[in-house]
Each structure stands twice: as structure tokens, then as C-alpha cells.
Design a protein around this motif. Sequence first.
Motif, short mmCIF file in Angstrom:
data_model
loop_
_atom_site.label_atom_id
_atom_site.label_comp_id
_atom_site.label_asym_id
_atom_site.label_seq_id
_atom_site.Cartn_x
_atom_site.Cartn_y
_atom_site.Cartn_z
N THR A 266 0.84 -1.20 0.00
CA THR A 266 0.00 0.00 0.00
C THR A 266 0.88 1.26 0.00
OG1 THR A 266 -0.12 0.18 2.40
CG2 THR A 266 -1.78 -1.20 1.38
N VAL A 267 0.21 2.41 -0.05
CA VAL A 267 0.90 3.70 0.01
C VAL A 267 0.24 4.53 1.11
CG1 VAL A 267 1.53 5.80 -1.28
CG2 VAL A 267 1.23 3.64 -2.51
N ASP A 268 1.00 5.28 1.85
CA ASP A 268 0.60 6.28 2.85
C ASP A 268 1.41 6.13 4.15
OD1 ASP A 268 -1.20 7.66 1.33
OD2 ASP A 268 -2.99 7.06 2.43
N ALA A 269 1.23 4.98 4.84
CA ALA A 269 1.86 4.77 6.16
C ALA A 269 1.19 5.58 7.26
CB ALA A 269 3.36 5.05 6.11
N VAL A 270 -0.16 5.59 7.25
CA VAL A 270 -0.89 6.14 8.41
C VAL A 270 -0.90 5.06 9.49
CG1 VAL A 270 -2.34 7.69 7.03
CG2 VAL A 270 -3.16 5.39 7.52
N LYS A 271 -1.25 5.45 10.72
CA LYS A 271 -1.14 4.52 11.86
C LYS A 271 -1.84 3.17 11.62
CE LYS A 271 -0.26 7.01 16.06
NZ LYS A 271 -0.87 7.88 17.04
N ASP A 272 -3.09 3.20 11.11
CA ASP A 272 -3.83 1.95 10.91
C ASP A 272 -3.11 1.04 9.91
OD1 ASP A 272 -5.70 2.89 12.63
OD2 ASP A 272 -7.31 3.14 11.15
N GLY A 273 -2.55 1.65 8.87
CA GLY A 273 -1.81 0.89 7.88
C GLY A 273 -0.55 0.30 8.50
N MET A 274 0.15 1.12 9.27
CA MET A 274 1.40 0.68 9.91
C MET A 274 1.12 -0.45 10.91
SD MET A 274 4.04 2.44 8.81
CE MET A 274 5.24 3.10 9.95
N GLN A 275 -0.03 -0.39 11.59
CA GLN A 275 -0.40 -1.44 12.53
C GLN A 275 -0.62 -2.75 11.77
OE1 GLN A 275 -0.46 -1.04 16.03
NE2 GLN A 275 -0.39 -3.26 15.73
N ALA A 276 -1.35 -2.67 10.63
CA ALA A 276 -1.60 -3.87 9.83
C ALA A 276 -0.29 -4.43 9.27
CB ALA A 276 -2.57 -3.54 8.69
N LEU A 277 0.65 -3.55 8.95
CA LEU A 277 1.96 -3.98 8.45
C LEU A 277 2.72 -4.70 9.56
CD1 LEU A 277 4.27 -3.95 6.31
CD2 LEU A 277 4.80 -1.62 7.02
N SER A 278 2.67 -4.10 10.75
CA SER A 278 3.39 -4.73 11.86
C SER A 278 2.72 -6.05 12.28
CB SER A 278 3.54 -3.71 12.99
OG SER A 278 2.98 -4.12 14.16
N ASP A 279 1.41 -6.19 12.04
CA ASP A 279 0.69 -7.45 12.33
C ASP A 279 0.85 -8.49 11.22
OD1 ASP A 279 -0.23 -6.20 14.59
OD2 ASP A 279 -2.23 -5.75 13.79
N GLY A 280 1.52 -8.13 10.13
CA GLY A 280 1.77 -9.08 9.04
C GLY A 280 0.63 -9.18 8.03
N LYS A 281 -0.37 -8.27 8.14
CA LYS A 281 -1.49 -8.35 7.17
C LYS A 281 -1.19 -7.55 5.90
CE LYS A 281 -4.95 -9.16 10.69
NZ LYS A 281 -6.32 -8.94 11.09
N ILE A 282 -0.33 -6.55 6.03
CA ILE A 282 0.21 -5.83 4.86
C ILE A 282 1.69 -6.19 4.83
CG2 ILE A 282 0.79 -3.52 3.97
CD1 ILE A 282 -1.81 -2.46 5.09
N ASN A 283 2.27 -6.26 3.61
CA ASN A 283 3.67 -6.70 3.52
C ASN A 283 4.68 -5.57 3.33
OD1 ASN A 283 1.71 -8.78 2.18
ND2 ASN A 283 3.35 -9.94 3.13
N PHE A 284 4.21 -4.44 2.79
CA PHE A 284 5.15 -3.34 2.53
C PHE A 284 4.33 -2.06 2.34
CE2 PHE A 284 8.03 -1.00 -0.51
CZ PHE A 284 9.16 -0.95 0.31
N ILE A 285 4.84 -0.95 2.89
CA ILE A 285 4.14 0.34 2.69
C ILE A 285 5.12 1.40 2.18
CG2 ILE A 285 2.81 2.21 3.74
CD1 ILE A 285 1.62 0.34 5.70
N VAL A 286 4.68 2.12 1.17
CA VAL A 286 5.43 3.27 0.66
C VAL A 286 4.84 4.51 1.34
CG1 VAL A 286 5.96 4.63 -1.40
CG2 VAL A 286 5.76 2.13 -1.56
N GLU A 287 5.70 5.29 1.96
CA GLU A 287 5.20 6.46 2.70
C GLU A 287 4.77 7.59 1.76
OE1 GLU A 287 6.60 8.90 6.61
OE2 GLU A 287 8.05 8.82 4.97
N CYS A 288 3.65 8.24 2.15
CA CYS A 288 3.22 9.49 1.51
C CYS A 288 2.87 10.41 2.68
CB CYS A 288 2.00 9.24 0.62
SG CYS A 288 1.32 10.76 -0.09
#
Length: 334
Positions: A266-288
Motif C-alpha cells: 500500500t501507500v501512505d503509512a498512516v497509523k492503521d496501515g502501519m499497525q496492519a503492516l506490523s501485524d503481518g497483514k500488509i507486507n510493505f508500505i510506501v510512505e506518503c
Amino acid sequence: MRKTIVAFAASALMLALTACSGGAATPAATGGASGGAPNKALDKLVVGFAQVGAESGWRTANTKDIQDSFKTAGIQLKFSDAQQKQENQIKAIRSYIQQGVDYIAFSPVVQTGWDAVLNEAKAAGIPVILTDRAVDSQDKTLYKTFLGSDFVAEGKKAGDWVTAQYKDATSTVNIVQLEGTTGSAPAIDRSSGFADAIKGNPNLKVVASQTGDFTRAGGKQVMEAFLKSQPKIDMVFAQNDDMGLGAIEAIEAAGKVPGKDIKIVTVDAVKDGMQALSDGKINFIVECSPLLGNQLIDVVKKLNAGTPVEQRIVTEETTFTAEQAKAALPNRKY
Ligand code: AHR
């Protein structure tokens, strides 16, 4: 003596004309094409901001940051929310022109169709600052600067990660893409950056691509449809966190494991996205980064002081893996 009287009369006439112009400032008085600057006290400046809407966590953070930055700087902000409709943004800009604000800033919901209203602002001598998203106007004098992310680079970073992940793939990797708002700069640019990055590996195939309008509900709905229509999905590229979070809900409801059965970028890296990334549900985030408020204040101050501003101001951004998200989360501001 006669020359002195003529010069004095000319200066008096200029002064009178300047005093009478009132309301909307002239281009010279706003740091416009002819170069002068109003040099107003900051607490006398008024800026009108026409926001896209409140479609995502990113947008909410962006609105808060802009409002907080103006409060801190002591500059008056008039704010409007266009609910993702271009006609609402145009109305808001016209109203700011009528009110004779000193500057207009806005994040254009879509790229096209701005020349008429931007020409109206120019004719009224009100400088325009683009934040976050670009317009496709050929006439670059219609706005002073465009400050925000490089969306093509963001799409490319996402595509580079996918390419690296599947560099040894021997069979087709089916990718579905959740696009942002149709016609918006981030949707257009992230799509092209992503396509460019994966084009070198013929195994990487975008098998379906549709807009989820940058919303969680939109991402969920489109992903549900993809899960029904596509026999095999390996990877989701969601053009923002919210759509990725919606896709997670759809994947889980279909009995699959997001991040494992179907990988997600995904793109953004807002808290909810970062939480899902740290939980292993998202694999990589590009910050915006949505934190554009201070940069906007800086531009307003410079224009007010007659200091030149760059035509393009690019926001610095990074990328996150799960480990990096875990480390960053405790101090994440948004
Ligand atoms: O224009 C920036 C994009 O708009 C963000 O990535 C998205 O979340 C938002 O709605």
C-alpha cells in the motif's frame, strides 16, 4: 521645479490608486507576475484552503496538520471540504476570490478542468498554491508552486518491492490493483510508476485494476468483486492504506489470510496501515506524508515577503517493512 511637481503628482496618484484598490489585491501587491509583495503582518493575512474531502486517514491527518500549522503561525485560515467533488472545490475557490483572501491553497481532487477558475484567481491578483496534488494546466503562471509528494516515485517504489519479491518466480504472479480516485494525480501517477517498475518481469501481471476512490469501503467492495471474478490472486497493490485495509476485510471474509495467501502493498503509512503492516497483514508500505502544513506556511510567508519560491517542492518520504513499522509506530504522529 516643474519636474518636481509632476513627479510629486504622479506619486500621489499612485498612492491614491493603491489605497482605492481595497479588497482583492493586485498582482504586484501579492508577489504576482509583476513581482511586488504585500508584506502584511502575519495576523492580517487570510488564506483560503479548499480541501478534497475526508476520504482517508491520510486526508484527516493532512487537514489536522494544516489547521494546526495555521493556528501556530497566527495566520487566519478559511477552510472548506469539497467532499471529493470538483464542482464543490471550484465553488469554494470562487467564494475565496469574492472574499478577497490574500492566498488560495488547494489540493485538486482531479487533475483536469482548473484553468478557468485559476485564471479568475489570477485576474483578481490572488496567488494560488497547490498542495498535495497537481493540475494539468500548461500555463504555469496560474499557480505559484506545487508542494507535495512525487506520486510516480511512490508507485515505482511499490513496483520495485514487488519485482524484488518475485525475482525468482517461474510462473505468473497475478496482481490486482486498487486505484485511487479516477482522474486524480496520485491515481494516475502511482499507476504509471508501478507499471513502469514491474514491466521488466513478464511474470508480473496486473490481471484487474479498478478504482476504490481512496476509501476503505471502496477498497473492500472492489476487492470482494476481484475475489469473485479472479480465479487466483497473489498480490494486491492498493494505492492507499485505506483501500488496503478494506481489501484485508474482504480477503478475511473470503477465508484467506492477508499478507500470506495474498500479499499486499500500500501507500501512505498512516497509523492503521502501519499497525496492519506490523501485524503481518500488509507486507510493505510506501510512505506518503500528509504533513504539509509547515511547508505551506513557509510558502505563504515567502510570498508575503516577496521571496521567490520554487515551482515544485517535493516532500521527502521513505518506505516501511514490518520490522520498520514496529519500530516507527510508537512515535507515529498520524
Ligand atoms: O493525494 C494523496 C492521497 O489522497 C493519499 O494517498 C490518499 O490516502 C488520499 O486520499
